[in-house]
Design a protein around this motif. Structure first.
Motif, PDB file in Angstrom:
ATOM      1  N   GLN A  20       0.845  -1.187   0.000  1.00  0.00           N
ATOM      2  CA  GLN A  20       0.000   0.000   0.000  1.00  0.00           C
ATOM      3  C   GLN A  20       0.883   1.241   0.000  1.00  0.00           C
ATOM      4  OE1 GLN A  20      -3.352  -0.010  -0.164  1.00  0.00           O
ATOM      5  NE2 GLN A  20      -3.198  -2.228  -0.425  1.00  0.00           N
ATOM      6  N   PRO A  21       0.424   2.350  -0.573  1.00  0.00           N
ATOM      7  CA  PRO A  21       1.229   3.587  -0.552  1.00  0.00           C
ATOM      8  C   PRO A  21       1.374   4.098   0.878  1.00  0.00           C
ATOM      9  CG  PRO A  21      -0.945   4.013  -1.467  1.00  0.00           C
ATOM     10  CD  PRO A  21      -0.834   2.523  -1.282  1.00  0.00           C
ATOM     11  N   GLU A  22       2.496   4.697   1.148  1.00  0.00           N
ATOM     12  CA  GLU A  22       2.776   5.230   2.478  1.00  0.00           C
ATOM     13  C   GLU A  22       2.007   6.538   2.668  1.00  0.00           C
ATOM     14  OE1 GLU A  22       6.596   6.753   5.119  1.00  0.00           O
ATOM     15  OE2 GLU A  22       6.910   5.851   3.168  1.00  0.00           O
ATOM     16  N   THR A  23       1.371   6.700   3.818  1.00  0.00           N
ATOM     17  CA  THR A  23       0.633   7.913   4.139  1.00  0.00           C
ATOM     18  C   THR A  23       1.499   8.787   5.038  1.00  0.00           C
ATOM     19  OG1 THR A  23      -1.459   6.715   4.030  1.00  0.00           O
ATOM     20  CG2 THR A  23      -1.467   8.840   5.171  1.00  0.00           C
ATOM     21  N   ILE A  24       1.695  10.038   4.632  1.00  0.00           N
ATOM     22  CA  ILE A  24       2.502  10.983   5.410  1.00  0.00           C
ATOM     23  C   ILE A  24       1.567  12.015   6.009  1.00  0.00           C
ATOM     24  CG2 ILE A  24       4.326  12.709   5.304  1.00  0.00           C
ATOM     25  CD1 ILE A  24       5.460  11.153   2.916  1.00  0.00           C
ATOM     26  N   THR A  25       1.675  12.196   7.302  1.00  0.00           N
ATOM     27  CA  THR A  25       0.839  13.195   7.972  1.00  0.00           C
ATOM     28  C   THR A  25       1.737  14.277   8.552  1.00  0.00           C
ATOM     29  OG1 THR A  25       0.895  11.971  10.036  1.00  0.00           O
ATOM     30  CG2 THR A  25      -0.942  11.511   8.561  1.00  0.00           C
TER      31      THR A  25
END
Length: 124
Positions: A20-25
């Motif tokens: 899955q694509p990495e989520t950056i917050t």
């Protein structure tokens, strides 16, 4: 052996496809964000040096003068690595002055009076 290496490579390829694509917050909100704009007037930078010249005066002495882009500040040194004396002019095109010092001009020929010395012409 070759068959096992090919099988491992295939599994790695499939594992990479299914990731899955990495989520950056972002981090916490900046609680000082408004304080920067409310701090007041912008900071005035010091003037930049526009010329640094060595002058030989009528009494055969050398002086080192730095001129700045605000046109009202000059630094005079009796020794090349000495501490400068800051001279200021009340406005552009007026003589630069400090305790016992008077400097007129900014070009290759200036008139300079220093404590204990009469005014003399100095040439770059």
């Amino acid at each position: 052996m070759l068959l096992q290496a090919a099988a491992c490579a295939g599994m790695l390829f499939l594992a990479a496809c299914n990731s899955q694509p990495e989520t950056i917050t972002s981090g916490p909100a900046d609680d000082m964000a408004g304080a920067d704009n409310a701090a007041g007037a912008p900071v005035k930078l010091p003037p930049m040096m526009t010329a640094s010249k060595t002058y030989r005066c009528d009494d055969n002495s050398l002086v080192y003068i730095d001129f700045f882009n605000d046109n009202v500040t000059a630094h005079v040194r009796k020794d090349k690595s000495g501490t400068p004396t800051v001279l200021t002019a009340p406005e552009k095109d007026k003589p630069f002055v400090a305790d016992g010092y008077t400097l007129t001009g900014t070009g290759d020929n200036v008139k300079l009076a220093m404590p204990g010395k009469k005014e003399q012409t100095c040439k770059a």
